[in-house]
Enzyme design. Structure first.
Site, PDB file in Angstrom:
ATOM      1  CG  ASP A  47      -2.873   3.448  -2.480  1.00  8.99           C
ATOM      2  OD1 ASP A  47      -3.909   2.746  -2.464  1.00  8.99           O
ATOM      3  OD2 ASP A  47      -2.445   4.049  -1.487  1.00  8.99           O
ATOM      4  CD  GLU A  48      -5.061  -0.976  -0.545  1.00  9.31           C
ATOM      5  OE1 GLU A  48      -5.624  -2.068  -0.426  1.00  9.31           O
ATOM      6  OE2 GLU A  48      -5.518   0.095  -0.126  1.00  9.31           O
ATOM      7  CG  ASP A 103      -1.965   1.067   1.228  1.00  7.16           C
ATOM      8  OD1 ASP A 103      -3.000   0.889   1.881  1.00  7.16           O
ATOM      9  OD2 ASP A 103      -1.751   2.116   0.581  1.00  7.16           O
TER      10      ASP A 103
HETATM   11  N1  DCP Z   1      -8.735   8.528  -1.379  1.00  9.71           N
HETATM   12  C1  DCP Z   1      -9.805   9.382  -1.627  1.00  9.71           C
HETATM   13  N2  DCP Z   1     -10.811   9.498  -0.703  1.00  9.71           N
HETATM   14  C2  DCP Z   1     -10.788   8.791   0.441  1.00  9.71           C
HETATM   15  C3  DCP Z   1      -9.718   7.927   0.697  1.00  9.71           C
HETATM   16  C4  DCP Z   1      -8.699   7.812  -0.242  1.00  9.71           C
HETATM   17  O1  DCP Z   1      -9.832  10.031  -2.665  1.00  9.71           O
HETATM   18  N3  DCP Z   1     -11.760   8.936   1.317  1.00  9.71           N
HETATM   19  C5  DCP Z   1      -7.639   8.445  -2.366  1.00  9.71           C
HETATM   20  C6  DCP Z   1      -6.506   9.344  -1.946  1.00  9.71           C
HETATM   21  C7  DCP Z   1      -5.458   8.420  -1.419  1.00  9.71           C
HETATM   22  C8  DCP Z   1      -5.702   7.153  -2.221  1.00  9.71           C
HETATM   23  O2  DCP Z   1      -7.100   7.138  -2.473  1.00  9.71           O
HETATM   24  O3  DCP Z   1      -4.144   8.935  -1.574  1.00  9.71           O
HETATM   25  C9  DCP Z   1      -5.289   5.902  -1.476  1.00  9.71           C
HETATM   26  O4  DCP Z   1      -6.044   5.765  -0.290  1.00  9.71           O
HETATM   27  P1  DCP Z   1      -5.449   5.200   1.044  1.00  9.71           P
HETATM   28  O5  DCP Z   1      -6.598   4.851   1.906  1.00  9.71           O
HETATM   29  O6  DCP Z   1      -4.449   4.137   0.763  1.00  9.71           O
HETATM   30  O7  DCP Z   1      -4.746   6.457   1.741  1.00  9.71           O
HETATM   31  P2  DCP Z   1      -3.337   7.136   1.484  1.00  9.71           P
HETATM   32  O8  DCP Z   1      -2.519   6.372   0.515  1.00  9.71           O
HETATM   33  O9  DCP Z   1      -3.573   8.556   1.114  1.00  9.71           O
HETATM   34  O10 DCP Z   1      -2.679   7.127   2.917  1.00  9.71           O
HETATM   35  P3  DCP Z   1      -1.993   5.929   3.733  1.00  9.71           P
HETATM   36  O11 DCP Z   1      -0.563   6.346   3.918  1.00  9.71           O
HETATM   37  O12 DCP Z   1      -2.724   5.887   5.028  1.00  9.71           O
HETATM   38  O13 DCP Z   1      -2.160   4.673   2.944  1.00  9.71           O
HETATM   39 CA    CA Z   2      -2.142   4.154   0.721  1.00 10.22          CA
HETATM   40 CA    CA Z   3      -4.818   2.137  -0.264  1.00  6.65          CA
END
Ligand code: DCP
Ligand code: CA
Ligand code: CA
Length: 379
Positions: free
Chosen positions: A128-129, A29
């Site tokens: 991203d996963e 992730d």
């Molecule tokens: N995303 C979004 N709205 C949300 C959650 C996520 O648009 N409510 C988008 C933005 C994030 C991407 O999806 O960058 C990936 O979500 P993740 O839950 O993996 O969160 P992040 O990668 O941003 O943070 P982390 O470091 O906790 O994985």
């Molecule tokens: Ca992420």
């Molecule tokens: Ca993710």
């Protein structure tokens, strides 16, 4: 008849000693993905709180934060939060950016093709996963941990991005292992550690338990996974129905037989950085021609065809702009889509001033070419 054949047997990889290889799954992730992509193309953002926002456009600040980097999270700025609300928590140096989904998608595609080099079975789970099946690739969890470290190091070297990795005996444990140590983490949970790993977690953290189930479990006095495990299979089936009951029973024990499945691709594309910033149509057309030949080659290799052709321009101010056209019929022909691409480039240049720093092509809307012979036609 053996009722548990199916999925289970897929993971009984035999080694040369005829011993069944233990199952190992790796989950990746990316850390604060959209915000990290923004830091990537603008390193000056590093160290400053960054919130990436989806603006709804009604008023200047209407919309929500889609993600934030860790400096912004320290201020309490989190995904899903209304922008106006986030601004109340912001410091003077906090940066609010408009989400550039096409750009994150292109970064994501590069990451996914990098990840594919680590296993022949990969499942992209979101932008991203991904899950990688390491069964039969790594001989044990120590070796899988080495793969995890190599993967992380390579991602920093190749793309300058950090991720969190979880390794476990199945998808469930690997996903949850990746989540407990962020950012830039690597967590390995072996089969005999799985129950202990899950025990103290609130049931809502069990991946797959939604808000509704969490509330119902809490109403039953079940707060932690350990408490969930105290229920018999019959009790859980009675309370939550056969499917959900069995799922809760197994998950609380770290049992999960779900296969890592390669999903069908939805698009093929390539992006390159131009030798110098330019808006010279000849350079753009020549580059697009070479990229298309490459991309269409991949499509054909997979026995696919497409209907939509997209030109992607990343301008010298790093804004990503696209132009696309859908054809009447599915094609896998380079020449016909090169002509469409030339039109798209001409229109693109008429619509957008400024030079391009990077450019790319994408084909999507995948399907079968009309008149393509089906296997059944020969039978
Ligand atoms: N995303 C979004 N709205 C949300 C959650 C996520 O648009 N409510 C988008 C933005 C994030 C991407 O999806 O960058 C990936 O979500 P993740 O839950 O993996 O969160 P992040 O990668 O941003 O943070 P982390 O470091 O906790 O994985
Ligand atoms: Ca992420
Ligand atoms: Ca993710």
């Amino acid at each position: 008849m053996n009722f548990c054949s199916g999925v289970w047997n897929q993971f009984k990889f035999k080694t040369s000693l005829n011993v069944v290889a233990e199952r190992i799954v790796l989950h990746v992730d990316l850390d604060y993905f959209y915000a990290q992509c923004e830091e990537l193309r603008n390193p000056q953002l590093k160290g400053r709180p960054v919130a990436v926002c989806i603006y709804s456009g009604r008023t200047e600040d209407s919309g929500a934060v889609s993600t934030s980097n860790y400096a912004a999270r320290k201020l309490g700025i989190r995904s899903g939060m209304p922008i106006a609300f986030a601004k109340r928590n912001a410091t003077a140096d906090t940066v609010f950016l408009r989400a550039d989904l096409d750009y994150y998608e292109t970064v994501s595609e590069r990451i996914m093709s990098y990840l594919r080099t680590f296993s022949h079975v990969m499942e992209q789970a979101s932008v991203d996963e991904a899950y990688l099946e390491l069964t039969g690739i790594s001989s044990g969890f120590d070796q899988a941990a080495d793969v995890g470290m190599k993967l992380k190091k390579g991602l920093v070297e190749a793309e300058n991005l950090t991720c969190s990795v979880g390794i476990g005996p199945n998808k469930l444990i690997s996903k949850m292992a990746a989540a407990v140590n962020k950012p830039d983490g690597l967590t390995v949970i072996t089969p005999d550690q799985s129950e202990t790993f899950l025990s103290p977690m609130p049931v809502g953290k069990l991946f797959g338990v939604g808000k509704v189930t969490e509330k119902r479990l809490n109403e039953e006095g079940i707060e932690t996974v350990e408490q969930l495990r105290e229920n018999t299979l019959q009790e859980l089936k009675k309370k939550f129905g056969a499917g959900m009951g069995a799922w809760l029973y197994n998950s609380s024990r770290g049992i999960d037989d779900e296969a890592v499945v390669e999903r069908k691709r939805e698009q093929y594309g390539r992006i390159v950085t131009l030798k110098a910033d330019t808006r010279d149509p000849k350079i753009l057309n020549d580059t697009a021609g070479a990229l298309l030949a490459d991309v269409v080659g991949m499509v054909r290799k997979d026995g696919q065809a497409f209907r939509t052709v997209t030109f992607i321009g990343i301008m010298d101010d790093l804004a990503t702009r696209t132009k696309n056209r859908s054809l009447q019929e599915y094609t896998d022909d380079v020449e016909s889509c090169t002509m469409v691409m030339q039109q798209l480039i001409e229109e693109f240049l008429a619509e957008h001033g400024g030079n391009l720093r990077r450019m790319g092509v994408k084909v999507s809307n995948l399907g079968e070419k009309k008149g393509q012979k089906m296997l059944s036609d020969f039978m």
